[in-house]
Design a protein around this motif. Structure first.
Motif, short mmCIF file in Angstrom:
data_model
loop_
_atom_site.label_atom_id
_atom_site.label_comp_id
_atom_site.label_asym_id
_atom_site.label_seq_id
_atom_site.Cartn_x
_atom_site.Cartn_y
_atom_site.Cartn_z
N GLU A 67 -43.63 -18.13 92.42
CA GLU A 67 -43.51 -17.29 93.45
C GLU A 67 -42.33 -16.37 93.51
O GLU A 67 -41.48 -16.49 92.63
N VAL A 68 -42.22 -15.33 94.18
CA VAL A 68 -41.42 -14.09 94.13
C VAL A 68 -40.12 -14.51 94.32
O VAL A 68 -39.28 -14.30 93.59
N LYS A 69 -39.91 -15.39 95.42
CA LYS A 69 -38.38 -15.60 95.79
C LYS A 69 -37.55 -16.19 94.75
O LYS A 69 -36.37 -15.82 94.46
N PRO A 70 -38.31 -17.26 93.87
CA PRO A 70 -37.54 -18.00 92.94
C PRO A 70 -36.94 -17.07 91.86
O PRO A 70 -36.01 -17.06 91.13
N ILE A 71 -37.92 -16.25 91.50
CA ILE A 71 -37.85 -15.15 90.52
C ILE A 71 -36.86 -14.24 90.96
O ILE A 71 -35.90 -14.09 89.93
N GLN A 72 -36.75 -13.92 92.03
CA GLN A 72 -35.52 -12.65 92.31
C GLN A 72 -34.22 -13.70 92.37
O GLN A 72 -33.33 -13.11 91.83
N LYS A 73 -34.31 -14.76 92.77
CA LYS A 73 -33.02 -15.69 92.85
C LYS A 73 -32.41 -16.01 91.59
O LYS A 73 -31.28 -15.73 91.31
N PHE A 74 -33.41 -16.44 90.67
CA PHE A 74 -32.83 -16.72 89.38
C PHE A 74 -33.33 -15.84 88.21
O PHE A 74 -33.19 -16.11 87.22
N LYS A 75 -33.45 -14.32 88.83
CA LYS A 75 -33.68 -13.35 87.60
C LYS A 75 -32.71 -13.42 86.27
O LYS A 75 -32.90 -13.39 85.30
N ALA A 76 -31.27 -13.40 86.73
CA ALA A 76 -30.03 -13.47 85.91
C ALA A 76 -30.41 -14.54 84.78
O ALA A 76 -30.35 -14.50 83.61
N LEU A 77 -30.56 -16.02 85.28
CA LEU A 77 -30.87 -16.90 84.25
C LEU A 77 -32.25 -16.93 83.57
O LEU A 77 -32.22 -17.33 82.33
N ILE A 78 -33.34 -16.35 84.42
CA ILE A 78 -34.53 -15.85 83.46
C ILE A 78 -34.41 -15.00 82.29
O ILE A 78 -34.74 -15.32 81.16
#
Length: 122
Positions: A67-78
């Motif tokens: 989902e969008v929220k975790p991608i935004q939250k962990f963008k740097a880690l990704i």
């Protein structure tokens, strides 16, 4: 992997099928409390009826959808583990190592963040 057997059998490239099965088996083993289902033509895991994470295959990669929220939250880690992403998916190229730590982070976050959530999607 009985829940995902038909989906996995639809993947023609054996190495891709094996890779997808490896990820799905890992999630199933590490998170036995998650329910498994196929919807929108992708294997997904849910918790108390709410979506946690899904995976699908394409020619060039596995698409991981937390989902969008975790991608935004962990963008740097990704980006730190060199994975490309959109607002909705994270791409794991077939030749890339499987980012189990990232998968665990995303699943743990969704389980905690969606505690008591009554809808399927955010």
């Amino acid at each position: 992997m009985e829940d995902f057997k038909e989906y996995l059998e639809s993947i023609d490239e054996i190495s891709h099928r094996d890779r997808m099965e490896e990820i799905l088996a890992w999630v199933s083993e590490v998170y036995p409390e998650l329910s498994k289902r196929i919807a929108w033509n992708q294997p997904m895991f849910t918790h108390h009826g709410t979506y946690i994470i899904g995976f699908s295959h394409s020619k060039n990669h596995i698409a991981m959808s937390p989902e969008v929220k975790p991608i935004q939250k962990f963008k740097a880690l990704i980006e730190e583990v060199n994975l490309s992403h959109t607002e909705n998916i994270i791409r794991i190229k077939w030749e890339d190592p499987i980012p189990y730590d990232l998968i665990r982070t995303l699943i743990d976050y969704n389980i905690e963040d969606k505690e008591g959530y009554t809808k399927f999607w955010r």
